[in-house]
Design an enzyme around this catalytic site. Structure first.
Site, PDB file in Angstrom:
ATOM      1  N   ASN A 196       0.881  -1.170   0.000  1.00  0.00           N
ATOM      2  CA  ASN A 196       0.000   0.000   0.000  1.00  0.00           C
ATOM      3  C   ASN A 196       0.921   1.223   0.000  1.00  0.00           C
ATOM      4  OD1 ASN A 196      -2.942   0.530   2.142  1.00  0.00           O
ATOM      5  ND2 ASN A 196      -2.698   0.862  -0.026  1.00  0.00           N
ATOM      6  N   ASN A 210      -7.153  10.500  -0.803  1.00  0.00           N
ATOM      7  CA  ASN A 210      -7.215   9.362  -1.705  1.00  0.00           C
ATOM      8  C   ASN A 210      -6.557   9.701  -3.037  1.00  0.00           C
ATOM      9  OD1 ASN A 210      -8.714   7.357  -0.174  1.00  0.00           O
ATOM     10  ND2 ASN A 210     -10.482   8.714  -0.369  1.00  0.00           N
ATOM     11  N   CYS A 246      -6.661   5.972   6.990  1.00  0.00           N
ATOM     12  CA  CYS A 246      -5.936   4.959   6.228  1.00  0.00           C
ATOM     13  C   CYS A 246      -4.947   4.305   7.190  1.00  0.00           C
ATOM     14  CB  CYS A 246      -5.212   5.598   5.047  1.00  0.00           C
ATOM     15  SG  CYS A 246      -4.209   4.429   4.098  1.00  0.00           S
ATOM     16  N   GLY A 247      -5.161   3.034   7.526  1.00  0.00           N
ATOM     17  CA  GLY A 247      -4.341   2.367   8.529  1.00  0.00           C
ATOM     18  C   GLY A 247      -2.894   2.210   8.119  1.00  0.00           C
ATOM     19  N   ASN A 278     -15.593   0.649   1.303  1.00  0.00           N
ATOM     20  CA  ASN A 278     -14.516  -0.218   0.857  1.00  0.00           C
ATOM     21  C   ASN A 278     -15.029  -1.652   0.895  1.00  0.00           C
ATOM     22  OD1 ASN A 278     -12.144   1.803   0.879  1.00  0.00           O
ATOM     23  ND2 ASN A 278     -13.048   2.055   2.902  1.00  0.00           N
ATOM     24  N   GLU A 319     -10.651  -0.591  -2.914  1.00  0.00           N
ATOM     25  CA  GLU A 319     -10.680   0.635  -2.112  1.00  0.00           C
ATOM     26  C   GLU A 319     -11.404   1.754  -2.832  1.00  0.00           C
ATOM     27  OE1 GLU A 319      -7.643   2.213   0.442  1.00  0.00           O
ATOM     28  OE2 GLU A 319      -6.343   0.502  -0.019  1.00  0.00           O
ATOM     29  N   ARG A 320     -12.342   2.360  -2.135  1.00  0.00           N
ATOM     30  CA  ARG A 320     -12.987   3.555  -2.663  1.00  0.00           C
ATOM     31  C   ARG A 320     -11.966   4.684  -2.674  1.00  0.00           C
ATOM     32  NH1 ARG A 320     -16.810   6.196   2.147  1.00  0.00           N
ATOM     33  NH2 ARG A 320     -15.079   6.629   3.560  1.00  0.00           N
ATOM     34  N   CYS A 324      -4.667  -3.013   2.595  1.00  0.00           N
ATOM     35  CA  CYS A 324      -5.479  -1.956   3.196  1.00  0.00           C
ATOM     36  C   CYS A 324      -5.496  -2.203   4.696  1.00  0.00           C
ATOM     37  CB  CYS A 324      -6.894  -1.968   2.624  1.00  0.00           C
ATOM     38  SG  CYS A 324      -8.010  -0.786   3.421  1.00  0.00           S
ATOM     39  N   GLY A 325      -4.977  -1.248   5.464  1.00  0.00           N
ATOM     40  CA  GLY A 325      -4.856  -1.455   6.903  1.00  0.00           C
ATOM     41  C   GLY A 325      -6.179  -1.508   7.628  1.00  0.00           C
ATOM     42  N   THR A 326      -7.082  -0.553   7.349  1.00  0.00           N
ATOM     43  CA  THR A 326      -8.391  -0.598   7.996  1.00  0.00           C
ATOM     44  C   THR A 326      -9.193  -1.797   7.506  1.00  0.00           C
ATOM     45  OG1 THR A 326      -9.229   0.970   6.339  1.00  0.00           O
ATOM     46  CG2 THR A 326      -8.520   1.876   8.472  1.00  0.00           C
TER      47      THR A 326
END
Length: 261
Positions: free
Chosen positions: A14, A66, A75-76, A172, A190-191, A200-202
Protein backbone atom coordinates in the site's frame (compact mmCIF):
# COMPACT_ATOMS: atom_id res chain seq x y z
CA UNK A 1 7.50 27.78 -4.63
CA UNK A 2 7.92 25.86 -7.89
CA UNK A 3 8.23 22.34 -6.47
CA UNK A 4 7.55 20.36 -3.31
CA UNK A 5 9.75 17.77 -1.59
CA UNK A 6 8.17 14.39 -0.92
CA UNK A 7 9.04 10.89 0.19
CA UNK A 8 7.44 7.66 -0.96
CA UNK A 9 6.61 4.91 1.57
CA UNK A 10 4.86 1.57 1.31
CA UNK A 11 3.19 -0.64 3.89
CA UNK A 12 2.62 -4.18 2.62
CA UNK A 13 2.44 -2.78 -0.92
CA UNK A 14 0.00 0.00 0.00
CA UNK A 15 2.00 3.03 -1.21
CA UNK A 16 1.89 6.69 -0.25
CA UNK A 17 3.38 10.08 -1.05
CA UNK A 18 4.25 11.80 2.25
CA UNK A 19 4.94 15.52 2.60
CA UNK A 20 6.06 17.54 5.62
CA UNK A 21 3.54 20.37 5.49
CA UNK A 22 4.20 21.92 8.89
CA UNK A 23 5.07 25.17 7.11
CA UNK A 24 1.75 25.05 5.23
CA UNK A 25 3.20 25.42 1.74
CA UNK A 26 1.33 22.57 0.03
CA UNK A 27 -1.88 23.62 -1.80
CA UNK A 28 -4.09 20.93 -0.27
CA UNK A 29 -7.30 22.29 -1.78
CA UNK A 30 -6.06 21.44 -5.30
CA UNK A 31 -7.56 17.98 -5.84
CA UNK A 32 -6.35 17.88 -9.43
CA UNK A 33 -2.73 18.32 -8.36
CA UNK A 34 -2.99 15.55 -5.78
CA UNK A 35 -4.62 13.21 -8.30
CA UNK A 36 -1.83 13.93 -10.82
CA UNK A 37 0.83 13.20 -8.22
CA UNK A 38 -0.81 9.86 -7.38
CA UNK A 39 -1.29 8.91 -11.05
CA UNK A 40 0.96 5.96 -11.84
CA UNK A 41 1.87 6.68 -15.46
CA UNK A 42 2.30 10.46 -15.47
CA UNK A 43 2.90 11.23 -11.80
CA UNK A 44 4.76 9.75 -8.83
CA UNK A 45 2.26 6.93 -8.40
CA UNK A 46 0.55 6.11 -5.10
CA UNK A 47 -2.62 4.86 -3.44
CA UNK A 48 -2.82 8.17 -1.59
CA UNK A 49 -1.06 11.31 -0.39
CA UNK A 50 -0.37 12.20 3.25
CA UNK A 51 0.41 15.60 4.75
CA UNK A 52 2.19 15.88 8.10
CA UNK A 53 1.06 19.02 9.93
CA UNK A 54 1.25 20.57 13.40
CA UNK A 55 -1.23 19.41 16.05
CA UNK A 56 -1.67 21.29 19.35
CA UNK A 57 -2.17 18.17 21.48
CA UNK A 58 -0.17 15.55 19.58
CA UNK A 59 3.20 15.01 17.95
CA UNK A 60 1.66 15.68 14.53
CA UNK A 61 -1.54 15.68 12.50
CA UNK A 62 -1.96 13.37 9.53
CA UNK A 63 -4.20 14.47 6.64
CA UNK A 64 -4.91 11.73 4.12
CA UNK A 65 -6.02 12.19 0.51
CA UNK A 66 -7.22 9.36 -1.71
CA UNK A 67 -5.68 8.89 -5.14
CA UNK A 68 -8.66 10.76 -6.64
CA UNK A 69 -7.36 13.92 -4.94
CA UNK A 70 -10.01 14.25 -2.24
CA UNK A 71 -9.58 13.95 1.50
CA UNK A 72 -10.37 10.48 2.78
CA UNK A 73 -11.09 8.83 6.09
CA UNK A 74 -8.53 6.94 8.16
CA UNK A 75 -5.94 4.96 6.23
CA UNK A 76 -4.34 2.37 8.53
CA UNK A 77 -1.28 1.57 6.45
CA UNK A 78 -0.92 5.23 5.58
CA UNK A 79 -0.98 6.09 9.27
CA UNK A 80 1.76 3.56 9.97
CA UNK A 81 3.85 5.02 7.13
CA UNK A 82 3.21 8.54 8.44
CA UNK A 83 4.58 7.48 11.83
CA UNK A 84 7.67 5.98 10.17
CA UNK A 85 8.22 9.22 8.23
CA UNK A 86 7.71 11.43 11.29
CA UNK A 87 10.04 9.34 13.44
CA UNK A 88 12.73 9.34 10.74
CA UNK A 89 12.62 13.16 10.58
CA UNK A 90 12.64 13.70 14.35
CA UNK A 91 9.04 14.89 14.51
CA UNK A 92 8.10 12.24 17.07
CA UNK A 93 9.75 9.70 19.42
CA UNK A 94 9.27 5.92 19.29
CA UNK A 95 6.04 6.16 21.28
CA UNK A 96 3.77 8.45 19.29
CA UNK A 97 0.47 10.25 19.67
CA UNK A 98 -0.93 11.75 16.48
CA UNK A 99 -4.20 13.16 15.18
CA UNK A 100 -6.02 11.59 12.23
CA UNK A 101 -9.43 11.78 10.56
CA UNK A 102 -11.12 9.73 13.30
CA UNK A 103 -9.37 11.30 16.30
CA UNK A 104 -6.23 10.63 18.30
CA UNK A 105 -4.12 7.52 17.80
CA UNK A 106 -1.17 5.98 19.57
CA UNK A 107 1.59 4.11 17.77
CA UNK A 108 4.90 2.43 18.54
CA UNK A 109 7.97 2.37 16.33
CA UNK A 110 9.39 -1.16 16.56
CA UNK A 111 12.62 -2.45 15.02
CA UNK A 112 11.20 -3.20 11.56
CA UNK A 113 7.49 -2.46 11.90
CA UNK A 114 4.96 0.09 13.16
CA UNK A 115 2.25 -0.92 15.63
CA UNK A 116 -0.80 1.35 15.45
CA UNK A 117 -3.65 1.50 17.95
CA UNK A 118 -7.04 1.71 16.26
CA UNK A 119 -10.28 3.11 17.64
CA UNK A 120 -12.69 0.75 19.39
CA UNK A 121 -15.32 -0.94 17.23
CA UNK A 122 -18.72 -1.11 18.91
CA UNK A 123 -20.95 -2.39 16.13
CA UNK A 124 -20.74 -5.04 13.41
CA UNK A 125 -23.75 -5.36 11.11
CA UNK A 126 -24.52 -8.71 9.52
CA UNK A 127 -25.31 -8.26 5.81
CA UNK A 128 -25.74 -11.96 5.02
CA UNK A 129 -24.50 -15.29 6.47
CA UNK A 130 -21.20 -14.67 4.65
CA UNK A 131 -20.84 -10.88 4.94
CA UNK A 132 -20.78 -8.06 7.46
CA UNK A 133 -20.25 -4.30 7.59
CA UNK A 134 -18.24 -2.34 10.16
CA UNK A 135 -16.27 0.88 10.56
CA UNK A 136 -12.62 0.66 11.58
CA UNK A 137 -11.89 4.33 10.91
CA UNK A 138 -13.14 3.78 7.36
CA UNK A 139 -16.27 1.85 6.36
CA UNK A 140 -15.69 -1.75 5.28
CA UNK A 141 -17.84 -4.50 3.81
CA UNK A 142 -16.27 -7.92 4.47
CA UNK A 143 -17.33 -11.07 2.64
CA UNK A 144 -16.10 -14.64 3.03
CA UNK A 145 -15.44 -16.34 -0.31
CA UNK A 146 -13.94 -19.56 -1.65
CA UNK A 147 -11.01 -19.64 -4.09
CA UNK A 148 -10.02 -16.04 -3.33
CA UNK A 149 -7.16 -16.05 -5.83
CA UNK A 150 -9.62 -16.49 -8.72
CA UNK A 151 -12.38 -14.24 -7.32
CA UNK A 152 -13.45 -11.25 -9.54
CA UNK A 153 -12.46 -8.61 -6.98
CA UNK A 154 -12.58 -5.63 -9.35
CA UNK A 155 -16.01 -6.45 -10.78
CA UNK A 156 -17.68 -7.42 -7.50
CA UNK A 157 -15.89 -4.76 -5.47
CA UNK A 158 -17.04 -1.99 -7.79
CA UNK A 159 -20.62 -3.27 -7.70
CA UNK A 160 -20.80 -3.49 -3.90
CA UNK A 161 -18.88 -0.24 -3.33
CA UNK A 162 -21.77 1.77 -4.81
CA UNK A 163 -24.63 -0.42 -3.52
CA UNK A 164 -27.64 1.34 -1.98
CA UNK A 165 -27.12 0.27 1.66
CA UNK A 166 -23.86 2.21 1.90
CA UNK A 167 -25.14 5.64 0.89
CA UNK A 168 -23.63 8.17 -1.53
CA UNK A 169 -20.08 7.86 -0.14
CA UNK A 170 -20.07 4.09 -0.61
CA UNK A 171 -17.79 1.64 1.16
CA UNK A 172 -14.52 -0.22 0.86
CA UNK A 173 -14.97 -3.88 -0.06
CA UNK A 174 -12.97 -6.83 1.25
CA UNK A 175 -13.08 -10.48 0.23
CA UNK A 176 -11.49 -12.92 2.66
CA UNK A 177 -10.71 -16.61 2.94
CA UNK A 178 -9.55 -18.82 5.79
CA UNK A 179 -5.99 -20.03 5.20
CA UNK A 180 -4.83 -21.80 8.37
CA UNK A 181 -5.30 -21.50 12.14
CA UNK A 182 -4.90 -17.83 13.00
CA UNK A 183 -4.45 -16.73 9.38
CA UNK A 184 -6.77 -15.34 6.71
CA UNK A 185 -6.13 -14.05 3.19
CA UNK A 186 -7.65 -10.80 1.91
CA UNK A 187 -8.17 -8.87 -1.31
CA UNK A 188 -9.53 -5.32 -1.16
CA UNK A 189 -11.28 -2.89 -3.48
CA UNK A 190 -10.68 0.64 -2.11
CA UNK A 191 -12.99 3.55 -2.66
CA UNK A 192 -11.15 6.71 -3.72
CA UNK A 193 -8.56 4.54 -5.45
CA UNK A 194 -11.41 2.79 -7.32
CA UNK A 195 -9.30 -0.28 -7.84
CA UNK A 196 -7.89 -3.28 -6.02
CA UNK A 197 -4.93 -2.34 -3.82
CA UNK A 198 -2.07 -4.52 -2.60
CA UNK A 199 -3.15 -4.01 1.02
CA UNK A 200 -5.48 -1.96 3.20
CA UNK A 201 -4.86 -1.45 6.90
CA UNK A 202 -8.39 -0.60 8.00
CA UNK A 203 -9.60 -3.41 5.73
CA UNK A 204 -7.22 -5.92 7.31
CA UNK A 205 -8.48 -4.80 10.72
CA UNK A 206 -12.11 -5.22 9.66
CA UNK A 207 -11.32 -8.66 8.22
CA UNK A 208 -9.60 -9.80 11.42
CA UNK A 209 -12.59 -8.73 13.50
CA UNK A 210 -14.92 -10.57 11.11
CA UNK A 211 -12.74 -13.64 11.64
CA UNK A 212 -12.97 -13.16 15.41
CA UNK A 213 -16.75 -13.39 15.15
CA UNK A 214 -16.18 -16.86 13.69
CA UNK A 215 -14.03 -17.87 16.63
CA UNK A 216 -10.51 -16.91 15.51
CA UNK A 217 -8.51 -15.62 18.50
CA UNK A 218 -6.17 -12.66 18.65
CA UNK A 219 -3.77 -12.07 17.00
CA UNK A 220 -4.94 -12.69 13.44
CA UNK A 221 -2.46 -12.77 10.57
CA UNK A 222 -3.91 -11.13 7.45
CA UNK A 223 -2.19 -12.05 4.19
CA UNK A 224 -2.66 -9.32 1.55
CA UNK A 225 -1.24 -9.26 -1.96
CA UNK A 226 1.62 -7.02 -0.81
CA UNK A 227 2.49 -8.63 2.50
CA UNK A 228 1.25 -9.77 5.89
CA UNK A 229 -0.31 -7.59 8.58
CA UNK A 230 -1.07 -8.62 12.15
CA UNK A 231 -4.17 -7.49 14.02
CA UNK A 232 -4.48 -7.70 17.80
CA UNK A 233 -7.76 -7.14 19.65
CA UNK A 234 -9.86 -7.91 22.70
CA UNK A 235 -13.50 -8.85 22.11
CA UNK A 236 -15.74 -7.64 24.94
CA UNK A 237 -18.85 -9.10 23.32
CA UNK A 238 -19.80 -10.11 19.76
CA UNK A 239 -19.40 -6.92 17.71
CA UNK A 240 -17.70 -4.93 20.48
CA UNK A 241 -13.90 -4.80 20.28
CA UNK A 242 -11.26 -2.81 22.16
CA UNK A 243 -7.46 -2.70 22.36
CA UNK A 244 -7.25 -3.09 18.58
CA UNK A 245 -3.76 -2.82 17.08
CA UNK A 246 -2.55 -3.03 13.48
CA UNK A 247 1.07 -4.03 13.03
CA UNK A 248 3.19 -4.39 9.90
CA UNK A 249 5.99 -2.96 7.76
CA UNK A 250 6.32 0.72 6.82
CA UNK A 251 9.17 1.06 4.33
CA UNK A 252 10.87 4.13 2.83
CA UNK A 253 11.05 3.78 -0.98
CA UNK A 254 12.53 7.01 -2.36
CA UNK A 255 12.48 10.81 -2.09
CA UNK A 256 12.13 13.46 -4.75
CA UNK A 257 10.80 16.83 -5.91
CA UNK A 258 7.51 17.35 -7.74
CA UNK A 259 6.72 20.49 -9.81
CA UNK A 260 3.66 22.25 -8.44
CA UNK A 261 2.84 24.21 -11.61
Amino acid sequence: MDSISFEKYQGAGNDFIIIDNRAGHFPKDEAGLIARMCQRRFGIGADGLILIEHAPQAHFKMIYFNADGYEGSLCGNGARCAVAFAHKHGICPQSVVFEAYDGMHEAEVLSNEIKLKMQDVTEVNAMSPEACFLDTGSPHYVQWVKELAAFPVLQEGRRIRYADPFGPKGTNVNFIEHKSPGTIAIRTYERGVEDETYACGTGATAAALAAALRGMPSPVKVEALGGTLTVYFRMLSPGHFTDIYLQGPAVFVFRGEYPLY
